[in-house]
Design a protein around this motif. Structure first.
Motif, PDB file in Angstrom:
ATOM      1  N   ASN A 248      40.866  47.575  33.610  1.00  0.00           N
ATOM      2  CA  ASN A 248      40.505  46.339  32.524  1.00  0.00           C
ATOM      3  C   ASN A 248      39.491  45.660  32.541  1.00  0.00           C
ATOM      4  O   ASN A 248      39.217  46.089  33.608  1.00  0.00           O
ATOM      5  CB  ASN A 248      41.672  45.499  32.226  1.00  0.00           C
ATOM      6  N   ASP A 249      39.082  45.186  31.518  1.00  0.00           N
ATOM      7  CA  ASP A 249      37.900  43.760  32.159  1.00  0.00           C
ATOM      8  C   ASP A 249      37.712  43.370  33.521  1.00  0.00           C
ATOM      9  O   ASP A 249      36.765  42.612  33.700  1.00  0.00           O
ATOM     10  CB  ASP A 249      37.673  42.762  30.859  1.00  0.00           C
ATOM     11  N   ASP A 250      38.769  42.658  33.630  1.00  0.00           N
ATOM     12  CA  ASP A 250      38.608  42.132  35.535  1.00  0.00           C
ATOM     13  C   ASP A 250      38.443  42.589  36.066  1.00  0.00           C
ATOM     14  O   ASP A 250      37.491  42.527  37.150  1.00  0.00           O
ATOM     15  CB  ASP A 250      39.954  41.473  35.426  1.00  0.00           C
ATOM     16  N   PHE A 256      41.662  47.748  41.775  1.00  0.00           N
ATOM     17  CA  PHE A 256      42.695  46.988  41.130  1.00  0.00           C
ATOM     18  C   PHE A 256      43.917  47.634  42.344  1.00  0.00           C
ATOM     19  O   PHE A 256      45.142  47.225  42.508  1.00  0.00           O
ATOM     20  CB  PHE A 256      43.011  47.159  39.620  1.00  0.00           C
ATOM     21  N   ALA A 257      43.885  49.477  41.721  1.00  0.00           N
ATOM     22  CA  ALA A 257      45.194  49.834  42.636  1.00  0.00           C
ATOM     23  C   ALA A 257      45.292  49.604  43.897  1.00  0.00           C
ATOM     24  O   ALA A 257      46.379  49.064  44.438  1.00  0.00           O
ATOM     25  CB  ALA A 257      45.091  52.245  42.156  1.00  0.00           C
ATOM     26  N   LYS A 258      44.269  49.622  45.298  1.00  0.00           N
ATOM     27  CA  LYS A 258      43.825  49.627  45.915  1.00  0.00           C
ATOM     28  C   LYS A 258      44.170  47.463  46.250  1.00  0.00           C
ATOM     29  O   LYS A 258      45.575  47.381  47.332  1.00  0.00           O
ATOM     30  CB  LYS A 258      42.598  49.499  46.648  1.00  0.00           C
ATOM     31  N   LYS A 259      43.972  46.692  45.789  1.00  0.00           N
ATOM     32  CA  LYS A 259      44.477  45.521  45.552  1.00  0.00           C
ATOM     33  C   LYS A 259      45.337  45.309  45.793  1.00  0.00           C
ATOM     34  O   LYS A 259      46.343  44.375  46.463  1.00  0.00           O
ATOM     35  CB  LYS A 259      43.224  44.636  44.748  1.00  0.00           C
ATOM     36  N   SER A 382      48.020  39.477  38.207  1.00  0.00           N
ATOM     37  CA  SER A 382      47.394  37.726  37.972  1.00  0.00           C
ATOM     38  C   SER A 382      46.645  37.687  39.448  1.00  0.00           C
ATOM     39  O   SER A 382      45.219  37.341  39.463  1.00  0.00           O
ATOM     40  CB  SER A 382      47.466  36.383  37.230  1.00  0.00           C
ATOM     41  N   LEU A 383      47.433  37.924  40.482  1.00  0.00           N
ATOM     42  CA  LEU A 383      47.117  37.380  41.407  1.00  0.00           C
ATOM     43  C   LEU A 383      45.983  37.838  42.405  1.00  0.00           C
ATOM     44  O   LEU A 383      44.773  37.714  43.164  1.00  0.00           O
ATOM     45  CB  LEU A 383      47.478  37.021  42.543  1.00  0.00           C
ATOM     46  N   VAL A 384      45.506  39.127  41.855  1.00  0.00           N
ATOM     47  CA  VAL A 384      44.934  40.370  42.329  1.00  0.00           C
ATOM     48  C   VAL A 384      43.504  40.560  41.164  1.00  0.00           C
ATOM     49  O   VAL A 384      42.295  40.917  41.963  1.00  0.00           O
ATOM     50  CB  VAL A 384      45.191  41.672  43.238  1.00  0.00           C
ATOM     51  N   THR A 385      43.291  39.542  40.362  1.00  0.00           N
ATOM     52  CA  THR A 385      41.926  39.769  39.392  1.00  0.00           C
ATOM     53  C   THR A 385      41.789  38.553  38.904  1.00  0.00           C
ATOM     54  O   THR A 385      40.871  37.392  39.992  1.00  0.00           O
ATOM     55  CB  THR A 385      42.814  40.941  38.482  1.00  0.00           C
ATOM     56  N   THR A 386      42.588  37.437  38.196  1.00  0.00           N
ATOM     57  CA  THR A 386      41.988  36.148  37.667  1.00  0.00           C
ATOM     58  C   THR A 386      42.240  35.035  37.996  1.00  0.00           C
ATOM     59  O   THR A 386      42.107  34.100  38.264  1.00  0.00           O
ATOM     60  CB  THR A 386      42.384  36.072  36.300  1.00  0.00           C
ATOM     61  N   GLY A 391      46.282  32.028  33.949  1.00  0.00           N
ATOM     62  CA  GLY A 391      47.051  32.843  33.345  1.00  0.00           C
ATOM     63  C   GLY A 391      48.130  31.219  32.901  1.00  0.00           C
ATOM     64  O   GLY A 391      48.932  30.740  31.394  1.00  0.00           O
ATOM     65  N   HIS A 392      49.135  30.425  34.262  1.00  0.00           N
ATOM     66  CA  HIS A 392      49.751  29.432  34.447  1.00  0.00           C
ATOM     67  C   HIS A 392      49.267  28.232  33.498  1.00  0.00           C
ATOM     68  O   HIS A 392      50.361  27.732  33.029  1.00  0.00           O
ATOM     69  CB  HIS A 392      50.079  29.318  35.407  1.00  0.00           C
ATOM     70  N   MET A 393      47.964  27.783  33.958  1.00  0.00           N
ATOM     71  CA  MET A 393      47.723  26.705  32.839  1.00  0.00           C
ATOM     72  C   MET A 393      47.872  26.161  31.585  1.00  0.00           C
ATOM     73  O   MET A 393      48.196  25.168  31.423  1.00  0.00           O
ATOM     74  CB  MET A 393      46.913  26.303  34.296  1.00  0.00           C
TER      75      MET A 393
END
Length: 438
Positions: A248-250, A256-259, A382-386, A391-393
């Motif tokens: 994705n854009d992030d 992403f898969a590795k993280k 979310s944790l490994v990207t943005t 998002g939560h806030m």
């Protein structure tokens, strides 16, 4: 409160409210108005709610929401969720949509066995007790025939009874370890009724066993109770797709898969991380359990015990990459029911089960496990990207504005403003102040 109250349970509902308001709150009239405001306007529905528990004063509402677009074993579901925490439903829905286009969620029931135990103290010859148990076991089964008759007609009943020796841990401590199949019922009352009869039969037969001395005959039953630890009442849910479909854009797909796999592996070896990791899973699981009238405390206790079954608390989910395929799965113990209890009494519970197309207990196990897996995927993603706060806030923004007394027009302006700005308590206060000043 200056003194205890006598006979509180015998007071009328009005008198209970008056006593609480005048003895435990700062503004009695406001308390009375608040409690009455949350009564159901339908007196029959309110009476039903009043009788669920003791000393009822009013209703305590939780939002009832829907997370749509869950493709589970080729069938689409909209999942009802009852929860107060912002971002949970949005995260589950986002995961559902993400996996909808990748084959959805696959599930498998690994077992449906439930457990109950009779705990007793016997201070005598262990070999004699083993010989006694060989004679006792058929008597135990016979003694509960009237209790198990209907369950057996439907294909359930008692699976097995074992004698277990724990006298090396507590002097004289033994147990009858019993396993059950309760089908679509959670089965607590059925199991406990069987266990209490087992305890009575144990005492009765011990008194008649000639090989026992008088002391051995007087074994002490400590308690008879089901266990909420059900490691053999287990369901698996999983998702998978080629790594290329994760991008994705992030973040690029391979990174992403590795993280993601690293993050899950960390939760497998680090209890401090595992607790929060699993709490996120339970956000999804508990919300569906509440919406379907099941016992989330029992499920929580059993799930967390299962997470520590290897001697250290660890993640309930697992992830890996094999031959270019990303896999993410959960195995979780869930003792659930779709008949009995609140499932036939609470109108919203009945609606929740109707929305799920009247599932069996096994089908509900699958749906609940999927909700937990979806929630965890969204959180770790979310944790490994943005990061989790972005998002939560934003989901928490309306709660913050309500606490600050913002008007509907101010809320509308600030929701638009924070689509492109970081949400913190200070930034929201400042932005609201600017609007009000203008």
């Amino acid at each position: 409160m200056n003194s205890p109250v006598e006979g509180f349970s015998k007071l009328s509902k009005t008198d209970k409210i008056n006593w609480i308001a005048h003895n435990c709150t700062d503004d009695p009239e406001a308390t009375i108005q608040l409690l009455e405001r949350y009564w159901n306007s339908d007196s029959e529905v309110q009476k039903l709610h009043d009788e669920f528990i003791e000393n009822t004063l009013s209703n305590y509402y939780l939002p009832f929401a829907i997370a749509p677009n869950f493709l589970i074993d080729g069938e689409l579901f909209a999942i009802p969720m009852a929860i107060e925490e912002s971002s949970v439903v949005a995260a589950a829905s986002k995961s559902a949509k993400f996996w909808l286009e990748k084959g959805g969620f696959k599930t498998e029931i690994l077992g449906t066995e439930k457990v109950g135990q009779v705990h007793f103290i016997y201070k005598g010859d262990a070999e004699k007790l083993k010989s006694f148990f060989d004679i006792l076991k058929p008597e135990l089964l016979s003694s509960v025939s009237s209790i198990t008759k209907n369950m057996e007609k439907r294909g359930g009943g008692i699976n097995n009874i074992e004698l277990r020796d724990f006298s090396d841990k507590i002097d004289g401590y033994y147990q009858l370890h019993c396993t059950f199949e309760t089908l679509d019922a959670m089965g607590a009352n059925f199991i406990n009724s069987c266990l209490e009869q087992f305890a009575a039969t144990l005492k009765e037969q011990a008194n008649m066993f000639e090989a026992f001395s008088e002391e051995e005959k007087n074994m002490e039953v400590v308690m008879s109770i089901l266990s909420n630890y059900v490691p053999n009442c287990l369901v698996k849910a999983e998702v998978s797709c080629p790594i290329a479909e994760l991008g994705n854009d992030d973040m690029p797909a391979e990174e992403f898969a590795k993280k993601f796999v690293q993050a899950v592996n960390i939760a497998n070896v680090e209890p401090y991380r595992a607790v929060t990791h699993n709490k996120g899973i339970m956000n999804g699981i508990d919300a569906v359990i509440l919406a379907t009238g099941n016992d989330f405390r029992a499920v929580e206790a059993g799930v967390h015990a299962y997470a520590a079954k290897e001697g250290q608390y660890s993640s309930l989910t697992h992830a890996c990459v094999e031959d270019g395929i990303f896999k993410f799965w959960i195995e979780v113990p869930l003792a659930l029911g779709t008949v009995g209890g609140l499932t036939t009494l609470h109108p919203m519970v009945k609606l929740g089960l109707e929305i799920l197309q009247h599932p069996s207990a096994q089908q509900l196990m699958k749906i609940v496990a999927v909700a937990g897996l979806a929630q965890n995927f969204a959180a770790v993603r979310s944790l490994v990207t943005t990061g989790i706060q972005k998002g939560h806030m934003k989901m928490h923004l309306l709660n913050m504005l309500n606490q600050m007394g913002a008007s509907e027009d101010e809320k509308k302006q600030l929701v638009e403003h924070f689509k492109h700005n970081t949400v913190t308590n200070a930034s929201v206060q400042e932005a609201l102040k600017n609007i009000q000043t203008q």
